[in-house]
Design an enzyme around this catalytic site. Structure first.
Site, PDB file in Angstrom:
ATOM      1  N   THR A  43       0.827  -1.202   0.000  1.00 54.10           N
ATOM      2  CA  THR A  43       0.000   0.000   0.000  1.00 54.10           C
ATOM      3  C   THR A  43       0.863   1.255   0.000  1.00 54.10           C
ATOM      4  O   THR A  43       1.933   1.270   0.614  1.00 54.10           O
ATOM      5  CB  THR A  43      -0.886  -0.034   1.263  1.00 54.10           C
ATOM      6  OG1 THR A  43      -1.813  -1.098   1.096  1.00 54.10           O
ATOM      7  CG2 THR A  43      -1.628   1.263   1.494  1.00 54.10           C
ATOM      8  N   THR A  50      -0.978   2.232   6.860  1.00 55.65           N
ATOM      9  CA  THR A  50      -0.836   0.960   6.141  1.00 55.65           C
ATOM     10  C   THR A  50      -0.775  -0.165   7.158  1.00 55.65           C
ATOM     11  O   THR A  50      -0.160  -0.019   8.216  1.00 55.65           O
ATOM     12  CB  THR A  50       0.425   0.955   5.257  1.00 55.65           C
ATOM     13  OG1 THR A  50       0.633  -0.381   4.769  1.00 55.65           O
ATOM     14  CG2 THR A  50       1.680   1.407   5.996  1.00 55.65           C
ATOM     15  N   VAL A  71     -13.628  -3.994   1.368  1.00 53.53           N
ATOM     16  CA  VAL A  71     -13.043  -2.651   1.339  1.00 53.53           C
ATOM     17  C   VAL A  71     -12.217  -2.477   2.611  1.00 53.53           C
ATOM     18  O   VAL A  71     -12.696  -2.788   3.712  1.00 53.53           O
ATOM     19  CB  VAL A  71     -14.154  -1.575   1.261  1.00 53.53           C
ATOM     20  CG1 VAL A  71     -13.553  -0.187   1.391  1.00 53.53           C
ATOM     21  CG2 VAL A  71     -14.925  -1.705  -0.042  1.00 53.53           C
TER      22      VAL A  71
HETATM   23  N1  ASP Z   1      -4.377  -1.273   4.760  1.00 54.37           N
HETATM   24  C1  ASP Z   1      -4.489  -1.982   3.522  1.00 54.37           C
HETATM   25  C2  ASP Z   1      -5.813  -2.686   3.472  1.00 54.37           C
HETATM   26  O1  ASP Z   1      -6.198  -3.240   4.450  1.00 54.37           O
HETATM   27  C3  ASP Z   1      -3.404  -2.978   3.313  1.00 54.37           C
HETATM   28  C4  ASP Z   1      -2.023  -2.479   3.556  1.00 54.37           C
HETATM   29  O2  ASP Z   1      -1.812  -1.414   4.073  1.00 54.37           O
HETATM   30  O3  ASP Z   1      -1.104  -3.196   3.198  1.00 54.37           O
HETATM   31  O4  ASP Z   1      -6.411  -2.732   2.436  1.00 54.37           O
END
Ligand code: ASP
Length: 378
Positions: free
Chosen positions: A238, A289, A267
């Site tokens: 992300t 993230t 989502v």
């Molecule tokens: N936070 C993101 C999600 O849950 C994933 C990530 O940050 O790697 O979609």
């Protein structure tokens, strides 16, 4: 007579007991938020949350998760990640140097990361359980709390630009699915077919995640996968950016493909204002993230802002409390980049690693890809 005097003493005793019970709780609650201060005075065990850097005008992240390890990262891979972060910073720097807004700067930085197949956003996004791609993104402007987001888009090349258009051209904050894809095309954004997002590495991650769930080593997608990668893999995912411009306006943006093998329609936190993204002039611009579900439940980035605004924390203490205490208590790992209006940057992460970089007011670019480079990590 004796009975009456006992009765008179009773309320006094009750009050004394109540005070005795309340005192430790009171002193605890006034000490807790200031875990940092307690440590500073040598009273607590919590290390003082220190800012990552000062004089920062723009910062980006490339996701949290299992770390890139020095010992098994070759020079080419290291350079590719550093270049990816630095290119994003340069894209944002150009906007700021030309007098552009912090919103335009975070959009430019995130677009650069979306176009880079190494990151889990735009090209290089992870796969859903049915081998598709569904992308989420958001942007927020600190001057008036305007925000825009898209969720579950399947044909937008740069979801962050669609998010900005939602903010600037609609009365809404969040558009999802086909309506969001159609809106982006109607507003002139380039559309792509699903194969545009494809990369071998993400396909391999999907296969691995499916194998793990078949063999029972992956009990739940939300627990086992972070940073867009199955646990045990080194790539991150992300992306996000935070910036402050010449008018002292803050902005934040986040973009992601979500989590490998996620259910169709899932989502995460990235398109949700107050979870993955938040910006408010006077407090903070933050992009998160990590385990999206936990960041949503913990209202990660708005809590961070509230801790600054109402809790008297500085940005480093607030970010530390959110990542290492509040989200940790909910069982989630990840990280956040958080920029205060004065240019102080915090970048704590509870995951093993987080990729990030920043640009200072004098034009210096810094990138961090290995855990031993980060000051405010675990
Ligand atoms: N936070 C993101 C999600 O849950 C994933 C990530 O940050 O790697 O979609």
């Amino acid at each position: 007579m004796r009975m009456r005097s006992r009765l008179r003493i009773l309320p006094v005793l009750t009050a004394l007991v109540a005070v005795a019970v309340a005192l430790p709780a009171l002193s605890q609650s006034s000490a807790r938020p200031e875990g940092a201060a307690a440590a500073a005075t040598g009273r607590g065990r919590v290390p003082v949350p220190r800012p990552e850097a000062t004089e920062v005008v723009l910062a980006v992240h490339g996701g949290a998760g299992t770390a890139l390890r020095r010992e098994d990262t070759d020079a080419r891979t290291e350079k590719a990640y550093r270049d990816g972060l630095a290119d994003a910073l340069r894209a944002g720097r150009k906007v700021l140097r030309d007098g552009g807004s912090s919103v335009a700067a975070v959009e430019a930085a995130v677009r650069s990361l979306e176009d880079n197949p190494l990151f889990n956003a735009g090209k290089g996004a992870v796969f859903t359980e049915d081998a598709g791609h569904e992308l989420d993104a958001s942007v927020m402007r600190g001057s008036d709390l305007a925000a825009g987001a898209v969720a579950g888009v399947r044909h937008v090349r740069n979801p962050v630009s669609a998010a900005r258009l939602v903010m600037e051209r609609t009365p809404h904050v969040l558009l999802a699915g086909e309506g969001a894809d159609a809106f982006a095309v109607r507003n002139g954004l380039p559309a792509v077919t699903q194969d545009y997002y494809w990369t071998q590495a993400r396909w391999d991650s999907l296969m691995k995640a499916k194998e793990q769930s078949r063999s029972g080593t992956s009990p739940s997608a939300s627990r086992q996968i972070v940073g867009g990668q199955a646990v045990g893999e080194s790539a991150m995912g992300t992306v996000g950016a935070v910036a402050v411009d010449g008018k002292h306006d803050l902005a934040a943006a986040t973009s992601t493909g979500g989590m490998t093998n996620k259910m169709a329609g899932r989502v995460g936190d990235s398109p949700l204002v107050g979870a993955g993204t938040y910006a408010k002039n006077g407090t903070v611009a933050a992009s998160a993230t990590g385990h999206g579900e936990v960041f949503i439940r913990g209202a990660a980035t708005s809590t961070l802002s509230h801790l600054v605004e109402f809790g008297g924390r500085d940005v480093a203490a607030a970010a530390h409390e959110v990542v290492h205490e509040r989200l940790a208590r909910l069982g989630g790992t990840g990280g956040v980049i958080a920029l205060a209006p004065d240019g102080t940057l915090a970048a704590p992460h509870s995951s093993e690693g987080m990729l990030y970089g920043y640009l200072t007011a004098d034009g210096k670019l810094v990138t961090k890809v290995f855990p031993d480079e980060t000051r405010t990590g675990r």
